[in-house]
Scaffold this motif. Structure first.
Motif, short mmCIF file in Angstrom:
data_model
loop_
_atom_site.label_atom_id
_atom_site.label_comp_id
_atom_site.label_asym_id
_atom_site.label_seq_id
_atom_site.Cartn_x
_atom_site.Cartn_y
_atom_site.Cartn_z
N SER A 139 20.95 54.46 9.95
CA SER A 139 20.92 55.90 10.23
C SER A 139 22.27 56.54 9.92
CB SER A 139 20.55 56.13 11.70
OG SER A 139 20.70 57.48 12.04
N GLN A 140 23.35 55.86 10.29
CA GLN A 140 24.68 56.38 9.99
C GLN A 140 24.91 56.44 8.48
OE1 GLN A 140 26.76 57.57 12.45
NE2 GLN A 140 24.98 57.18 13.72
N GLN A 141 24.44 55.42 7.77
CA GLN A 141 24.57 55.40 6.32
C GLN A 141 23.77 56.53 5.67
OE1 GLN A 141 23.24 51.42 5.46
NE2 GLN A 141 25.28 50.55 5.73
N ARG A 142 22.55 56.76 6.18
CA ARG A 142 21.72 57.84 5.64
C ARG A 142 22.36 59.20 5.89
NH1 ARG A 142 17.60 54.53 7.61
NH2 ARG A 142 17.47 55.72 9.55
N GLU A 143 22.95 59.37 7.08
CA GLU A 143 23.60 60.65 7.37
C GLU A 143 24.76 60.89 6.40
OE1 GLU A 143 26.38 63.03 10.56
OE2 GLU A 143 25.46 61.16 11.23
N LEU A 144 25.57 59.86 6.18
CA LEU A 144 26.70 60.00 5.26
C LEU A 144 26.20 60.33 3.85
CD1 LEU A 144 29.74 59.87 4.68
CD2 LEU A 144 29.45 57.39 4.30
N ALA A 145 25.19 59.62 3.39
CA ALA A 145 24.66 59.86 2.04
C ALA A 145 24.09 61.28 1.93
CB ALA A 145 23.59 58.83 1.70
N SER A 146 23.38 61.71 2.93
CA SER A 146 22.80 63.05 2.91
C SER A 146 23.88 64.12 2.86
CB SER A 146 21.91 63.25 4.15
OG SER A 146 21.42 64.55 4.20
N GLU A 181 16.05 44.95 15.41
CA GLU A 181 15.67 45.94 14.40
C GLU A 181 16.28 47.30 14.72
OE1 GLU A 181 11.46 46.26 13.68
OE2 GLU A 181 11.25 44.08 13.65
N GLU A 182 16.22 47.69 15.99
CA GLU A 182 16.77 48.98 16.39
C GLU A 182 18.29 49.04 16.19
OE1 GLU A 182 15.30 51.94 17.32
OE2 GLU A 182 13.52 50.88 16.61
N ILE A 183 18.97 47.95 16.48
CA ILE A 183 20.42 47.92 16.28
C ILE A 183 20.74 48.06 14.79
CG2 ILE A 183 22.48 46.44 16.39
CD1 ILE A 183 21.30 45.38 19.08
N GLU A 184 19.99 47.37 13.94
CA GLU A 184 20.18 47.52 12.49
C GLU A 184 19.89 48.95 12.05
OE1 GLU A 184 19.15 42.97 11.04
OE2 GLU A 184 17.56 44.47 11.07
N ASP A 185 18.86 49.55 12.63
CA ASP A 185 18.50 50.92 12.26
C ASP A 185 19.60 51.92 12.61
OD1 ASP A 185 16.14 50.17 11.13
OD2 ASP A 185 14.88 50.81 12.81
N VAL A 186 20.36 51.65 13.67
CA VAL A 186 21.47 52.54 14.03
C VAL A 186 22.46 52.61 12.87
CG1 VAL A 186 23.48 52.81 15.54
CG2 VAL A 186 21.25 52.25 16.52
#
Length: 145
Positions: A43-50, A35-40
């Motif tokens: 997180s990168q996708q959310r940063e790019l979208a933001s 789960e944590e690896i998927e969350d990494v």
């Protein structure tokens, strides 16, 4: 060792790293590690979208309020563009998002809402779909008129 994931994720992560380094694979909390690896990645996708939403909101403001253009907006555009390019260079697997219509639509909705709020206008007054390609948006020479 034995801190639960739910109780203290940081302590848990340190314990899991120590177990990995010690080769104690049978003691690992595999499900939560996965789960944590998927969350990494998420997180990168959310940063790019933001960052793209902030960039596009400022491009909208640039286009819609030429009388308010200034150094602050220009700086924001430069900072977001540089950060986006750095993220794409460090994580090339994110590049396909820049041509994914669903992702662009979701992120554009965020940008529209942000721009409308900051300009104090109704969101309906802004384009329903992004008028620029993502390539244009991240181009340091691009400024919509």
């Amino acid at each position: 060792m034995g801190t639960s994931y739910e109780k203290d994720v940081v302590a848990w992560a340190n314990e899991q790293a120590a177990l990995l380094r010690a080769g104690k694979f049978s003691a690992l909390d595999i499900e939560h590690i996965a789960e944590e690896i998927e969350d990494v990645g998420k997180s990168q996708q959310r940063e790019l979208a933001s960052r793209m939403a902030v960039l596009l909101a400022h491009l909208l403001k640039w286009q819609c309020q030429p009388e308010r253009r200034g150094a602050s907006w220009q700086t924001t555009l430069q900072i977001q563009r540089a950060a986006i390019v750095r993220r794409l260079n460090k994580t090339p697997s994110l590049k396909p998002m820049l041509v994914d219509d669903d992702w662009i639509s979701d992120m554009w909705g965020d940008a529209r809402q942000q721009a409308a709020t900051e300009m104090q206008i109704g969101v309906a007054l802004l384009p329903e779909s992004c008028p620029w390609t993502m390539e244009q948006a991240i181009d340091p020479e691009f400024f919509p008129q």
